[in-house]
Design a protein around this motif. Sequence first.
Motif, short mmCIF file in Angstrom:
data_model
loop_
_atom_site.label_atom_id
_atom_site.label_comp_id
_atom_site.label_asym_id
_atom_site.label_seq_id
_atom_site.Cartn_x
_atom_site.Cartn_y
_atom_site.Cartn_z
N ILE A 275 6.17 -4.60 -4.56
CA ILE A 275 7.02 -3.38 -4.22
C ILE A 275 6.25 -2.21 -4.10
O ILE A 275 6.28 -1.65 -2.99
N PHE B 42 4.38 -2.57 -0.53
CA PHE B 42 5.20 -2.43 0.53
C PHE B 42 5.46 -0.90 0.57
O PHE B 42 5.69 -0.17 1.72
N HIS C 144 4.48 1.36 3.80
CA HIS C 144 5.73 2.19 4.24
C HIS C 144 5.35 3.49 4.51
O HIS C 144 5.53 4.35 5.46
N THR D 291 6.53 -0.19 11.64
CA THR D 291 6.42 -0.56 10.50
C THR D 291 7.25 0.00 9.24
O THR D 291 7.46 -0.81 8.38
N VAL E 178 10.51 -2.22 9.24
CA VAL E 178 10.29 -3.66 8.60
C VAL E 178 9.89 -3.57 7.04
O VAL E 178 10.61 -4.19 6.13
N THR E 179 8.96 -2.58 6.81
CA THR E 179 8.64 -2.19 5.25
C THR E 179 10.00 -1.85 4.52
O THR E 179 10.12 -2.43 3.43
N VAL F 230 12.96 -2.50 5.30
CA VAL F 230 14.10 -3.60 4.82
C VAL F 230 13.62 -4.45 3.96
O VAL F 230 14.59 -4.73 2.95
N ILE F 231 12.15 -4.55 3.84
CA ILE F 231 11.80 -5.39 2.93
C ILE F 231 11.94 -4.67 1.65
O ILE F 231 12.14 -5.32 0.25
N LEU F 232 11.53 -3.32 1.38
CA LEU F 232 11.66 -2.54 0.14
C LEU F 232 13.16 -2.84 -0.41
O LEU F 232 13.34 -2.72 -1.69
N GLY G 56 15.30 -5.24 0.13
CA GLY G 56 15.59 -6.63 -0.60
C GLY G 56 14.59 -6.61 -1.69
O GLY G 56 15.37 -7.51 -2.52
N LEU G 57 13.41 -6.35 -1.81
CA LEU G 57 12.88 -6.45 -3.02
C LEU G 57 13.42 -5.73 -4.17
O LEU G 57 13.43 -6.33 -5.63
#
Length: 117
Positions: free
Chosen positions: A5, A8, A12, A47, A50-51, A53-55, A57-58
């Motif tokens: 986390i 990312f 971010h 960037t 993408v980051t 959305v990943i954050l 989710g994580l």
Amino acid sequence: MDVLIHLFVGLHIIGIASLLGGFLTQMKAMGEGTARFSPAMLHGAFTMLVTGVILVGLNQADDQSVNNVKIGVKLALLIVILGLVYVKRDDEKVDKGLFGLVGLLTTANVFIAVLWT
């Protein structure tokens, strides 16, 4: 999971630095009416998307609470920013108002991230 986390979050922040830095370096050109969206701004916005959305989710996978309204507002602002930068990326000159709007929305996105708890 915390290390991932934090990794990312760092990426971010690099994305927002690229977007905002690209804006700030063009401030003088904006005053002269010759500002344009740099590739760094486009890559920074991608960037961030993408980051971000990943954050989300994580954080959800780690059973942490996510403020979906805040994330939705930030996502909406970022989509507008990304759309403007993407569409006008090849233009030799970008209108002052449009260029200023991207800077304003980017700054608003930063303050929403920091101040909205």
